[in-house]
Design an enzyme around this catalytic site. Structure first.
Site, mmCIF file in Angstrom:
data_model
loop_
_atom_site.group_PDB
_atom_site.id
_atom_site.type_symbol
_atom_site.label_atom_id
_atom_site.label_comp_id
_atom_site.label_asym_id
_atom_site.label_seq_id
_atom_site.Cartn_x
_atom_site.Cartn_y
_atom_site.Cartn_z
ATOM 1 N N GLU A 30 0.561 -1.075 0.134
ATOM 2 C CA GLU A 30 -0.016 -0.049 -0.027
ATOM 3 C C GLU A 30 0.950 1.177 0.150
ATOM 4 O O GLU A 30 2.028 1.316 0.270
ATOM 5 C CB GLU A 30 -0.948 -0.072 1.307
ATOM 6 C CG GLU A 30 -0.283 0.023 2.547
ATOM 7 C CD GLU A 30 -1.321 0.816 3.511
ATOM 8 O OE1 GLU A 30 -1.520 1.945 3.423
ATOM 9 O OE2 GLU A 30 -1.467 0.032 4.728
ATOM 10 N N LYS A 91 -6.023 10.618 0.571
ATOM 11 C CA LYS A 91 -6.032 9.251 1.217
ATOM 12 C C LYS A 91 -7.306 8.419 0.706
ATOM 13 O O LYS A 91 -8.459 8.952 0.643
ATOM 14 C CB LYS A 91 -6.226 9.331 2.675
ATOM 15 C CG LYS A 91 -6.606 7.870 3.492
ATOM 16 C CD LYS A 91 -6.985 8.186 4.804
ATOM 17 C CE LYS A 91 -7.824 7.126 5.530
ATOM 18 N NZ LYS A 91 -7.991 7.319 7.027
ATOM 19 N N VAL A 111 -5.702 0.407 3.070
ATOM 20 C CA VAL A 111 -5.987 -1.262 2.824
ATOM 21 C C VAL A 111 -6.946 -1.537 1.845
ATOM 22 O O VAL A 111 -6.903 -2.467 1.081
ATOM 23 C CB VAL A 111 -5.959 -1.983 4.366
ATOM 24 C CG1 VAL A 111 -6.422 -3.326 4.382
ATOM 25 C CG2 VAL A 111 -4.794 -1.616 5.116
ATOM 26 N N ASP A 143 -18.013 4.766 13.530
ATOM 27 C CA ASP A 143 -16.709 4.864 12.674
ATOM 28 C C ASP A 143 -16.287 3.461 12.711
ATOM 29 O O ASP A 143 -15.323 2.924 13.597
ATOM 30 C CB ASP A 143 -15.623 5.793 13.607
ATOM 31 C CG ASP A 143 -14.606 5.943 12.785
ATOM 32 O OD1 ASP A 143 -14.422 5.164 11.701
ATOM 33 O OD2 ASP A 143 -13.837 6.812 12.849
ATOM 34 N N SER A 145 -13.874 0.876 10.020
ATOM 35 C CA SER A 145 -13.042 1.242 8.786
ATOM 36 C C SER A 145 -13.759 0.559 7.526
ATOM 37 O O SER A 145 -14.376 -0.853 7.601
ATOM 38 C CB SER A 145 -11.858 0.711 8.970
ATOM 39 O OG SER A 145 -11.004 0.799 7.617
ATOM 40 N N ALA A 146 -13.709 1.004 6.351
ATOM 41 C CA ALA A 146 -13.861 0.582 4.973
ATOM 42 C C ALA A 146 -13.364 -0.692 4.944
ATOM 43 O O ALA A 146 -13.438 -1.557 4.130
ATOM 44 C CB ALA A 146 -14.109 1.252 3.950
ATOM 45 N N ASP A 147 -11.952 -0.628 5.446
ATOM 46 C CA ASP A 147 -11.095 -2.054 5.116
ATOM 47 C C ASP A 147 -11.800 -3.209 5.516
ATOM 48 O O ASP A 147 -11.665 -4.279 4.857
ATOM 49 C CB ASP A 147 -9.820 -1.833 6.216
ATOM 50 C CG ASP A 147 -8.914 -0.900 5.967
ATOM 51 O OD1 ASP A 147 -9.117 -0.240 4.956
ATOM 52 O OD2 ASP A 147 -7.920 -0.535 6.730
ATOM 53 N N LYS A 164 -4.021 -1.830 15.655
ATOM 54 C CA LYS A 164 -3.324 -1.036 16.610
ATOM 55 C C LYS A 164 -4.757 -0.933 17.837
ATOM 56 O O LYS A 164 -5.657 -0.877 17.428
ATOM 57 C CB LYS A 164 -3.198 0.307 16.244
ATOM 58 C CG LYS A 164 -1.945 0.257 15.503
ATOM 59 C CD LYS A 164 -1.333 1.967 15.268
ATOM 60 C CE LYS A 164 -0.118 1.848 14.504
ATOM 61 N NZ LYS A 164 -0.320 2.112 13.217
#
Ligand code: PSU
Ligand code: MN
Length: 315
Positions: A30, A91, A111, A143, A145-147, A164
């Site tokens: 990435e 981003k 990602v 919230d 993540s779209a990951d 994390k």
């Protein structure tokens, strides 16, 4: 396999094109980690060292970014430099991809963004640092993540050092379970927590051997079970950070984000930058060690996958 119209948007570097034509193992990397995750010039140096490690392991690295209206699969030194130096890089996650591509802007893929591009380019293995996930307090902020959505639907194996602790790791694993994303661990039973080795949560299955990982992945995809597989491998012992220190810094960073009203796609970069600042830059060395180690695990997997032919997993 390149979707009919998508290939107009892809541009392979000469070395990736050659490797691909020869059927050699490829490893996607990435670019958000370069543009947003590390300071210059360590970001560029690390990107080059990671690519070199993958080549030493006899696989071909393909760093992915959006440049001049093309999805670039494999970057030249000048292009890496451009991404690492210019402070103003988009981003790019799933939502952002069409806008940045159509607008011809400079985009560094997350990602999720990298998985989409890797799949379009026919690359099965992708090495990153840490994935995005369910944020703490997501019950209120939504919230997530779209990951995680991308892992649910895009068939790429993602090698990471866990997630994390800025995230709610337990809820992140619940979400992955709901969406049928297998979480494999390598070198230990538990899912890793990026700066520290142990998240306190077990992975679904421990597979240390790349051949076993490859067999698992081939079996999933042979069955038509589309979507990613997450492979977690812990930060090398010598580079891990003390967990009490990371816990305290994480709390501080989360408090700062709330106080400043940070929201949306800015949340993760803000938290990562805060932690970096609060450790006085020490977390950078850990970060670099993590990505290099992940690259070695990913290269081994890419080699094993080229051997584990489709439809022969049980043979
Ligand atoms: N977490 C990390 N390091 C990172 C990121 C997340 O430990 O570099 C980056 C990755 O590019 C990841 C993205 O895909 O942040 C997730 O952003 P968001 O939470 O906004 O989906
Ligand atoms: Mn988010």
């Amino acid at each position: 396999m390149v979707a009919d119209l998508a290939h107009h948007w892809l541009a392979f570097s000469p070395s990736v094109a050659t490797a691909k034509a020869a059927g050699r193992p490829l490893v996607a990397l990435e670019s958000s980690i370069i543009a947003h995750g590390m300071p210059y010039p360590e970001n560029i140096r690390t990107a080059r060292e990671v690519e070199a490690l993958i080549r030493e392991a006899r696989a071909e690295p393909a760093t992915i970014a959006l440049i001049g209206g093309r999805i670039r699969i494999g970057l030249s030194d000048d292009e890496l430099e451009l991404l690492g130096r210019s402070g103003n890089v988009h981003k790019v996650s799933r939502r952002d991809l069409p806008a940045v591509l159509a607008g011809g802007g400079l985009g560094a893929t997350t990602v999720a963004g990298t998985m989409i591009c890797a799949a379009l380019a026919g690359i099965e293995v992708f090495v990153t640092g840490g994935i995005g996930g369910v944020h703490r307090g997501a019950q209120e902020t939504f919230d997530i993540s779209a990951d995680l959505q991308e892992l649910a639907k895009t068939s790429v194996a993602v090698v990471c050092a866990g997630a994390k602790s800025i995230l709610d790791i337990g809820l992140t694993l619940e979400y992955l379970e709901t969406h049928g994303v297998p979480v494999l661990s390598c070198e230990q039973d538990n899912f890793a927590a990026f700066y520290t080795r142990d998240s306190g949560f077990r992975a679904d299955l421990r597979l240390d051997d790349a051949a076993d990982q490859a067999r698992f992945i081939r079996t999933k995809w042979d069955l038509g079970l589309e979507g990613g597989v997450l492979i977690s491998t812990p930060v090398p012992e010598a580079a891990a950070m003390p967990s009490d220190e990371i816990d305290a810094l994480t709390s501080q960073a989360l408090t700062d984000a709330a106080a400043q009203g940070v929201a949306g796609k800015a949340v993760t970069p803000f938290l990562l930058a805060r932690i970096k600042a609060l450790t006085g830059g020490r977390s950078l060395a850990t970060n670099i060690a993590i990505v290099k180690h992940n690259a070695e695990v990913g290269a081994r997997l890419a080699l094993a996958l080229t051997r584990a032919e489709r439809g022969t997993a049980a043979a």
